[in-house]
Design an enzyme around this catalytic site. Structure first.
Site, PDB file in Angstrom:
ATOM      1  N   PHE A 201       0.871  -1.178   0.000  1.00 19.48           N
ATOM      2  CA  PHE A 201       0.000   0.000   0.000  1.00 19.48           C
ATOM      3  C   PHE A 201       0.903   1.222   0.000  1.00 19.48           C
ATOM      4  O   PHE A 201       1.551   1.530   1.004  1.00 19.48           O
ATOM      5  CB  PHE A 201      -0.894  -0.038   1.242  1.00 19.48           C
ATOM      6  N   SER A 210       2.053  12.665   6.762  1.00 22.51           N
ATOM      7  CA  SER A 210       0.775  13.024   7.371  1.00 22.51           C
ATOM      8  C   SER A 210      -0.083  13.884   6.442  1.00 22.51           C
ATOM      9  O   SER A 210      -1.303  13.753   6.406  1.00 22.51           O
ATOM     10  CB  SER A 210       1.012  13.764   8.691  1.00 22.51           C
ATOM     11  N   ARG A 370       9.894 -13.767  41.477  1.00 24.83           N
ATOM     12  CA  ARG A 370      11.141 -13.122  41.882  1.00 24.83           C
ATOM     13  C   ARG A 370      11.029 -12.686  43.341  1.00 24.83           C
ATOM     14  O   ARG A 370      10.177 -11.864  43.690  1.00 24.83           O
ATOM     15  CB  ARG A 370      11.396 -11.906  40.984  1.00 24.83           C
ATOM     16  N   GLU A 488       0.751   5.149   9.772  1.00 24.65           N
ATOM     17  CA  GLU A 488      -0.672   5.467   9.588  1.00 24.65           C
ATOM     18  C   GLU A 488      -1.036   6.804  10.239  1.00 24.65           C
ATOM     19  O   GLU A 488      -2.178   7.049  10.590  1.00 24.65           O
ATOM     20  CB  GLU A 488      -1.583   4.358  10.140  1.00 24.65           C
TER      21      GLU A 488
END
Length: 737
Positions: A201, A210, A370, A488
């Site tokens: 893509f 952006s 632990r 994205e």
């Protein structure tokens, strides 16, 4: 075949019962459900539990030091697992995990790191094997789209390079063709699932990410040849950060500015472009394509036309060169053409939550076994018994549960929206639903990825030096999650989309007296904003502060306050003479950014509160899920304490102390349930791949064995001779004059 008819699409694709997965949003295999149902996935089909079926799906965990904590749990981890997910979903997860563990191709490398070239070869071979396994038949996918999210999450738990490679090829590339194209493009989907081609893509460029509208790649239409000429005018317009493109992809969905012979530009449109020969993987003539090089994480993933290959759902060109589009508003067409990005952002929410689940699973199992210090010199206690360790980790466990629920519900919202888009529902309600989902996804990705980022780092530090060992995986999780904060869309920029949505609603309501309401009801509370702003915090009893309804009310006030403050700041900037661009730019820090995050946190809190307080909640699970809901809500709200005081919702020291004390009380109450809560969300040891996080709790034995299995651990250094010779280094450097 009727253009756009889903029945024609299914016939063209040659689907058959049990065929490979593909999401057809137009398939109505279940009634529309806008409210959350009891199975969290909302559309999952639950089968009646058979005697002993839960034991086979969820076998006993290995006995060991963790048994002490498991015995103290207030609930059955099996019952919670079956409440959160249906048996069909659990069967799918088990099938995936079992196949990966038993297939030698997926064996974890032992003895050292593999080269990047070998890693990428393995990643491709594993991706191809995933296709062959056909884990998710089409009819199951159509019955519950959420299983797709689970499928990607399962692959990501094993290796995000594999999951991302599969996701970008099948979902991002494939769904872009399906949702943006038409019947003439279905051949690519057939070739995709037969592994004849591999996709990517291609939107972002070297100089633009952006600001997608400013993409500089062009597609000039030539009526004489009926072809588009895809052109990058200079190196700054080169497609950049395109997953799968570096070494693997043969085809790309390329976004370019559509230019007509008369010089008119119709904006950004997607095109299917062949970039490599599938037989040789050599670039096509006129294409320069290569790899970016080593990244901070996910290095198994490589990053790097005829008229009919314009994906034409949002706009088309006739053979003569006439542009046609069903959209009257270019902004609507642009938004529809970038619908795949919203799907990607929703997927990143799921990916981030998955990383957080893995990190808290490792850190809490480590903390329960632990032992350090104690009330006497002879007695050491697990570090999970310490309030500090509980305060550091348990809020992130609560966040993993709350954000996971939000992620699943948003994924289904998005799937239902896409279904209606493909059915050509252009109603006003559908348009508003799209804007609402866009706002939720734009803030959901930042909240989830930043929460995971901070949570993984806290888990790494909470495991001390052992957390710094690469073999314990916390470093890899941190690096693999890091890109979720930027791809994205950069998180801080995406938050502006959400604040713009809210400010737009405020302005619209002020102009025409319209009601505050939305299809998913996330903004309906704003209808009472004047009354909400008049409320003040009334200190409840200590017990009353433990319910998530208290922070829920505070969040409603906070969002109303920040919305009012942001609008007043915007008006002030405009009165000062700034244009709209500068005015909005000057409102982000302390105003719009905080507004967007608070709104999304409120949405997550509200959805998880409703889910954990539903009438059908099994009584045995009500307490533990209620505590998780309250802890996430109070912990998130505590990060806004200064705003709550500044705006006057809090007054006096009691309110702040109540929040802090409630958080600590909830951590204490959840401490004994922590290991069982981890058992619900943790994958098998092979997939978790962390010696300190294994289910048997044999912390030191597992860690010691893993250290000894590393390559050349006990061998002397290959450069030992450099140490043994030329001892008088200092003398040899002195001048002989």
């Amino acid at each position: 075949m009727t253009p756009g008819a889903d029945g024609g699409r299914e016939a063209a694709l040659g689907w058959r019962p049990g065929g490979r997965l593909w999401f057809v949003p137009g398939h109505r295999s279940h009634p529309r459900r806008r409210s959350l149902c009891t199975c969290c996935a909302r559309c999952a089909v639950r089968r009646p539990s058979q005697p002993g079926s839960s034991d086979s799906l969820l076998p006993d965990l290995p006995r060991g030091p963790l048994n002490a904590f498991r015995a103290r749990a207030s609930f059955s981890w099996r019952q919670l697992a079956l409440f959160l997910e249906s048996e069909s979903e659990l069967r799918l997860k088990k099938a995936i995990f079992s196949a990966l563990e038993n297939d030698p191709l997926f064996a974890r490398p032992c003895g050292g790191d593999v080269s990047m070239e070998k890693y990428r070869e393995l990643n491709f071979l594993r991706c191809r094997r995933v296709f062959e396994y056909d884990f998710l038949p089409m009819h199951d996918m159509l019955a519950c789209p959420l299983q797709l999210s689970m499928f990607i999450s399962c692959l990501g738990m094993y290796d995000w390079s594999l999951a991302t490679k599969f996701l970008l090829n099948v979902l991002t590339f494939g769904s872009a063709i399906y949702s943006s194209g038409s019947e003439r493009h279905l051949k690519y989907i057939l070739q995709l699932f037969s592994m004849e081609i591999f996709g990517c893509f291609a939107l972002t460029e070297l100089s633009h990410g952006s600001n997608a509208k400013a993409i500089r790649t062009t597609a000039h239409y030539d009526p004489a040849t009926e072809e588009f000429i895809i052109h990058s005018p200079d190196f700054e317009a080169a497609k950049f950060w395109i997953g799968n493109m570096g070494k693997t992809a043969t085809h790309a969905v390329v976004f370019a500015q559509l230019c007509m012979p008369g010089g008119q530009c119709h904006g950004l449109h997607p095109f299917v472009v062949q970039i490599r020969d599938p037989k040789t993987l050599l670039p096509m003539p006129g294409v320069m394509v290569g790899d970016l090089g080593k990244k901070l994480g996910q290095n198994g993933l490589d990053n790097g036309i005829p008229r009919q290959d314009l994906l034409n759902r949002t706009g088309d060109v006739t053979p003569e060169g006439t542009y046609v589009t069903p959209f009257k508003d270019s902004r609507q067409r642009f938004g529809a053409s970038l619908g795949s990005l919203s799907f990607g952002r929703v997927s990143i929410v799921c990916m981030s939550v998955t990383n957080l689940k893995l990190a808290v699973s490792i850190a809490l199992r480590f903390s329960a076994t632990r032992r350090q210090f104690g009330p006497t010199d002879e007695e050491e206690i697990p570090v999970l018994e310490y309030q500090m360790q509980q305060w550091r980790l348990l809020p992130y466990l609560a966040a993993a549960y709350a954000l996971d629920h939000f992620s699943k519900s948003l994924f289904v919202d998005m799937a239902e929206f896409q279904r209606d888009v493909l059915e050509k529902d252009w109603s006003a309600r559908q348009a508003e639903l799209g804007r609402e989902i866009h706002a939720l996804a734009s803030a959901g990705k930042p909240l989830a990825s930043w929460t995971a980022q901070r949570g993984i780092q806290e888990c790494r530090e909470a495991c001390g030096g052992h957390g710094y060992l690469a073999m314990n995986r916390l470093g890899d999780l941190r690096d693999d999650n890091d890109p979720n904060c930027t791809y994205e869309g950069d998180n801080n920029i995406l938050l502006q989309q959400t604040s713009n949505y809210l400010l737009g609603l405020w302005a619209h309501q002020g102009q025409g007296g319209a009601r505050f309401e939305s299809p998913l009801k996330t903004v309906n509370f704003l209808e009472a904003y004047s009354d909400i702003l008049g409320r003040r915090f009334e200190g409840p009893s200590s017990d009353g502060g433990l319910d998530s309804s208290v922070p829920l009310a505070a969040y409603e006030w906070l969002v109303c306050y920040l919305l009012q403050e942001s609008q007043q700041k915007l008006n002030q900037e405009k009165r000062s003479g700034n244009n709209d661009f500068d005015a909005r730019n000057n409102c982000q820090v302390y105003y719009c950014r905080s507004l967007a995050l608070a709104f999304l946190e409120l949405t997550v809190v509200r959805r998880f509160h409703a889910y954990t307080h539903q009438p059908s909640m099994p009584p045995s699970l009500r307490a533990v899920l209620g505590r998780l809901s309250a802890l996430y809500a109070l912990w998130s709200l505590s990060q806004h304490t200064a705003l709550l005081y500044r705006g006057g919702y809090f007054s006096g020291e009691q309110a702040g102390k109540m929040i802090e004390n409630a958080i600590l009380d909830l951590c204490s109450q959840l401490k004994d349930d922590a290991v069982a809560l981890v058992d619900v969300i943790a994958p098998p040891d092979f997939v978790l791949d962390s010696p300190i996080g294994r289910a048997d709790g044999q912390l030191y034995r597992n860690l010691w064995a893993s250290v000894l299995q590393q390559s050349k651990v006990l061998e002397r250094a290959s450069w030992w001779a450099e140490f043994s010779t030329s001892k008088s280094v200092i003398e040899s450097r002195k001048s002989k004059l």
